[in-house]
Design a protein around this motif. Structure first.
Motif, short mmCIF file in Angstrom:
data_model
loop_
_atom_site.label_atom_id
_atom_site.label_comp_id
_atom_site.label_asym_id
_atom_site.label_seq_id
_atom_site.Cartn_x
_atom_site.Cartn_y
_atom_site.Cartn_z
N GLN A 17 0.88 -1.48 -0.12
CA GLN A 17 -0.10 -0.39 0.29
C GLN A 17 1.13 1.07 0.47
O GLN A 17 -0.11 2.42 0.01
CB GLN A 17 -0.86 -0.65 1.15
CG GLN A 17 -1.96 -1.39 1.10
CD GLN A 17 -3.13 -1.02 0.21
OE1 GLN A 17 -3.38 -0.33 -0.62
NE2 GLN A 17 -4.29 -2.35 0.53
N GLY A 18 2.24 1.21 0.46
CA GLY A 18 3.16 1.94 0.76
C GLY A 18 3.49 2.60 0.00
O GLY A 18 4.90 3.86 -0.49
N ARG A 19 3.34 2.30 -1.55
CA ARG A 19 3.73 2.82 -2.99
C ARG A 19 4.20 4.42 -2.77
O ARG A 19 4.94 4.78 -3.31
CB ARG A 19 4.41 1.84 -3.98
CG ARG A 19 4.60 1.09 -4.31
CD ARG A 19 3.53 -0.16 -5.18
NE ARG A 19 2.91 0.03 -5.75
CZ ARG A 19 2.05 -0.96 -5.43
NH1 ARG A 19 2.32 -2.20 -4.50
NH2 ARG A 19 0.83 -1.20 -5.12
N PHE A 34 7.56 9.71 -1.89
CA PHE A 34 8.24 11.40 -1.38
C PHE A 34 9.42 10.82 -1.58
O PHE A 34 10.69 11.77 -1.64
CB PHE A 34 7.04 11.45 -0.61
CG PHE A 34 5.81 11.59 -0.87
CD1 PHE A 34 5.42 11.67 -2.16
CD2 PHE A 34 4.38 11.64 0.23
CE1 PHE A 34 3.82 11.72 -2.52
CE2 PHE A 34 3.95 11.53 -0.15
CZ PHE A 34 2.53 11.53 -1.11
N GLY A 35 9.47 10.38 -0.59
CA GLY A 35 11.25 9.50 -0.22
C GLY A 35 12.18 9.74 -1.71
O GLY A 35 13.00 10.60 -1.09
N ASP A 84 1.98 20.36 -2.14
CA ASP A 84 1.04 18.74 -2.45
C ASP A 84 1.29 18.30 -3.25
O ASP A 84 1.66 18.20 -3.53
CB ASP A 84 -0.82 19.84 -3.41
CG ASP A 84 -1.07 20.56 -2.19
OD1 ASP A 84 -0.80 20.89 -0.75
OD2 ASP A 84 -2.53 21.14 -2.02
N GLU A 85 0.59 16.63 -2.82
CA GLU A 85 1.12 15.61 -3.44
C GLU A 85 -0.57 14.57 -3.73
O GLU A 85 -1.41 14.55 -2.53
CB GLU A 85 1.91 15.24 -2.44
CG GLU A 85 3.69 15.17 -3.06
CD GLU A 85 4.13 15.14 -4.40
OE1 GLU A 85 3.48 14.50 -5.22
OE2 GLU A 85 5.36 15.59 -4.70
N ARG A 139 2.58 18.06 1.95
CA ARG A 139 3.97 18.05 2.63
C ARG A 139 5.02 18.93 3.48
O ARG A 139 4.95 20.18 2.77
CB ARG A 139 4.86 17.17 1.71
CG ARG A 139 4.40 15.91 0.22
CD ARG A 139 4.22 15.15 1.52
NE ARG A 139 4.89 14.23 1.80
CZ ARG A 139 5.00 13.39 3.51
NH1 ARG A 139 2.94 12.87 4.06
NH2 ARG A 139 5.65 13.11 3.51
N LEU A 140 5.77 18.51 4.04
CA LEU A 140 5.69 19.58 5.05
C LEU A 140 7.53 19.63 4.91
O LEU A 140 8.64 17.89 5.21
CB LEU A 140 5.79 19.60 5.98
CG LEU A 140 6.78 20.90 7.15
CD1 LEU A 140 6.70 21.93 6.86
CD2 LEU A 140 6.56 20.31 8.95
#
Length: 249
Positions: A15-17, A22-23, A190-191, A240-241
């Motif tokens: 689920q984390g793709r 972002f990373g 934003d993403e 995102r910060l």
């Protein structure tokens, strides 16, 4: 991640793709010679740690996470590469065997309530002149999901604001400076992440702590009720910060 709860590392891998993306992008913003020592603070399953290692042919990474399941998966994924150590630790209790040149983090700090304590710990982990580059959820993050959670009015969650700390750039810069950092900067952007399996995504990536507070039989109905109040198909707006700072030389 922090030690407040463990994560389902297998579900996160699926689920984390979108969040992992972002990373991967943030690693590309790092200016590296290739021989630095880097802290990966909240390494998760090691997917972004691998990107760091590719940028550090003569360097090394200390990867740390608070989730035993994530640490186990990261260790398996990174194998026996002598350039990386993977450790289990709450970031507020972080102790490293050596100072690092860079403290890096993606998608972790918003799970930590006390950013003053966090930034003080990261400042202590850096060598003089060392740099911090991190990204996490910021003010306004996942607003639609939070509104849907409030609308469900689940009795077991009444009066609880959730496990997140979605800070503003202004307060983040002030906290970094209080911790002793200089050249502190922070900004929002934003993403969008598409969730193909809304209930599964919400359970794994966003509302796991909420589910932990509910009886087992209430968890799936709660997730379904939240998903029903969100658009279909589900595209989640992440704010995102990104923060940068330096420990004075």
């Amino acid at each position: 991640m922090t030690t407040t709860r463990d994560w389902d590392a297998e579900a996160y891998a699926e689920q984390g793709r979108g969040v992992r993306r972002f990373g991967h992008a943030l690693v590309g913003d790092l200016e590296l010679r290739g021989d630095e020592t880097v802290l990966d603070a909240g390494c998760g399953d090691g997917g972004v740690t691998r990107d760091l290692l590719e940028r550090l042919p003569a360097g090394r990474v200390h990867a740390v996470d608070g989730s035993p399941a994530m640490v186990a998966r990261a260790r398996a994924a990174l194998g026996d590469d002598p350039r990386v150590t993977v450790g289990l630790s709450d970031l507020l209790e972080l102790e490293l065997p050596e100072p690092v040149d860079v403290a890096f983090s993606s998608a972790t700090f918003h799970w930590i309530a006390d950013h003053d304590a966090l930034f003080a710990r990261l400042h202590a982990a850096l060598r003089p002149g060392g740099r911090l580059l991190a990204q996490c959820g910021g003010a306004g993050n996942i607003a639609a999901v939070r509104e849907a959670v409030a609308a469900v009015d689940e009795p077991g969650l009444r009066g609880w604001a959730g496990p997140w700390n979605f800070a503003t750039p202004r307060e983040t810069v002030a906290q970094l400076e209080r911790a002793g950092f200089t050249d502190a900067r922070a900004g929002l952007h934003d993403e969008i992440v598409h969730a193909e399996d809304p209930a599964g995504y919400l359970r794994t990536m966003i509302l796991g702590s909420h589910c932990d507070r509910l009886p087992t039989e209430r968890r799936q109905p709660f997730l379904a009720a939240v998903a029903e109040r969100l658009p279909d198909p589900l595209d989640i707006r992440y704010v995102r910060l990104t923060l940068r700072a330096r420990r004075p030389a």
